[in-house]
Design an enzyme around this catalytic site. Structure first.
Site, PDB file in Angstrom:
ATOM      1  N   ASP A  39       0.821  -1.219   0.000  1.00  0.00           N
ATOM      2  CA  ASP A  39       0.000   0.000   0.000  1.00  0.00           C
ATOM      3  C   ASP A  39       0.854   1.268   0.000  1.00  0.00           C
ATOM      4  OD1 ASP A  39      -2.123  -1.872   0.448  1.00  0.00           O
ATOM      5  OD2 ASP A  39      -1.865  -1.661   2.616  1.00  0.00           O
TER       6      ASP A  39
ATOM      7  N   GLU B 198     -11.418   0.009  -3.267  1.00  0.00           N
ATOM      8  CA  GLU B 198     -10.575   0.556  -2.196  1.00  0.00           C
ATOM      9  C   GLU B 198      -9.376   1.253  -2.836  1.00  0.00           C
ATOM     10  OE1 GLU B 198      -9.408  -2.847   0.186  1.00  0.00           O
ATOM     11  OE2 GLU B 198      -8.197  -3.687  -1.418  1.00  0.00           O
TER      12      GLU B 198
HETATM   13  O1  FUB Z   1      -3.125  -3.517   3.590  1.00  0.00           O
HETATM   14  C1  FUB Z   1      -4.417  -3.715   4.068  1.00  0.00           C
HETATM   15  C2  FUB Z   1      -5.438  -3.441   3.009  1.00  0.00           C
HETATM   16  O2  FUB Z   1      -5.175  -4.242   1.866  1.00  0.00           O
HETATM   17  C3  FUB Z   1      -5.450  -2.050   2.471  1.00  0.00           C
HETATM   18  O3  FUB Z   1      -6.017  -1.131   3.359  1.00  0.00           O
HETATM   19  C4  FUB Z   1      -6.187  -2.274   1.211  1.00  0.00           C
HETATM   20  O4  FUB Z   1      -6.148  -1.215   0.312  1.00  0.00           O
HETATM   21  C5  FUB Z   1      -5.514  -3.519   0.697  1.00  0.00           C
HETATM   22  O5  FUB Z   1      -4.337  -3.240   0.009  1.00  0.00           O
END
Ligand code: FUB
Length: 338
Positions: free
Chosen positions: A31, A238
């Protein structure tokens, strides 16, 4: 964030040659939110660990506890791990799961924005402050009022205003909200209904809170209609990010269960944004998450995959590759493996 077991997922041929190598290999990182501060590249990633927590529908196995900031003199130089910048034990309101963070700089202070779960199992977003881009960061005692879900991304507009984009489906809990109100009864919309959208809120002058009630960020198709919930290859899931290129606002994001990084273009930070296409095809691992940053006159995609861990979806590694635009400002889709 996966809501279901990854046992059935085919990661493809792990021997395919990746176009980029992990920036660091001594820890797992994911991320990546990259920024240039004071002519240096700083990357704010999640710090993935193997906590031994079984896979479940809520992504509990993504059990990260702290953040490390990486720094680089240029995209080709060695990435330095600057150690622990913030630990969950030092965040009064947070209990676990330090997921994807971002950072901003204003008036010589550095602000780390991060989601974490509280004792009541609800994600909120917090902020921590430091005098240095690599921390250590000191967390505010409470999460940001009015914040919820995951994946904060903070964008500084040309006029010096800062905006936070946030939200994520499934384990990220966005489906439980309507009009900024939580109810466990709320579910994802039906396939023929408008998709859930990320949120945007302008930050207050002190960078510690929202200056307004979060608003939905609309993503439209080529006919000006909002993307539908069943349009899994294009709808928001997301990993929000915003960058400004040649007078346009580029909102990019992950499609989650279809594993694409996509983008949409608008005329101002609030949108609406019109879907344009894919930035990155699926990587090894369930999640895909990124940032886009200009350095030394070129544009770069910071992203992650699970190649180093041979496909363990919660043990990821941050990478970088150049992105290119055509003369119309369209981003050329990147194939992560040769
Ligand atoms: O790293 C945890 C979660 O996985 C992140 O918040 C999302 O975007 C995904 O990458």
């Amino acid at each position: 964030m996966p809501e279901v077991s990854i046992a059935h997922i085919d990661f493809g041929d792990l021997n395919r040659r990746a176009i980029s190598q992990p920036l660091v290999k001594h820890i797992y990182t994911a991320d990546p939110s990259a920024h240039v501060f004071n002519n240096k590249i700083y990357i704010y990633p999640s710090h993935d660990i193997e906590a031994g927590i079984p896979f479940d529908d809520l992504g509990s196995h993504f059990a990260m506890e702290d953040y490390h900031v990486l720094s680089m003199d240029s995209v080709t130089s060695e990435a330095i791990d600057n150690g622990v910048a913030l630990h969950v034990n030092d965040v009064p309101w947070a209990e676990r799961q330090m997921w994807a963070p971002d950072a901003a700089c204003k008036n010589g202070k550095y602000y780390l924005y991060f989601p974490a779960k509280k004792a009541d199992n609800i994600f909120q977003i917090g902020v921590a402050v430091a005098d240095s881009p690599v921390g250590p960061f000191v967390a505010e005692p409470l999460p940001i009022a009015g914040s919820y879900s995951i994946d904060p991304a903070v964008f500084e507009d040309e006029d010096g205003s800062y905006y936070m984009y946030f939200g994520g489906l499934w384990g990220g809990q966005l489906q439980s909200y309507r009009n900024n109100q939580y109810s466990p009864e709320n579910q994802e919309p039906k396939a023929n209904e408008t998709a859930l959208n990320p949120l945007i809120a302008k930050l207050s002058d002190d960078m510690l809170g929202f200056a307004e009630t979060p608003k939905e960020v609309l993503i439209l198709d080529e006919n000006g209609n909002p993307l539908l919930a069943g349009d899994n290859e294009r709808r928001f899931f997301e990993a929000s990010w915003m960058h400004f290129y040649q007078g346009k606002y580029y909102f990019s994001y992950s499609t989650g269960d279809t594993h694409f990084l996509c983008y949409a273009i608008g005329d101002n930070p609030y949108g609406p944004f019109t879907y344009q296409g894919r930035i990155l095809n699926p990587v090894v691992g369930w999640t895909t998450h990124h940032s886009i940053c200009e350095a030394d006159g070129k544009w770069y995609l910071f992203y992650h995959d699970s190649s180093l861990s041979e496909g363990v979806t919660h043990l990821r590694s941050v990478k970088v590759t150049e992105i290119t635009y055509d003369t119309d400002g369209k981003i050329k889709t990147i194939e992560p493996y040769l």
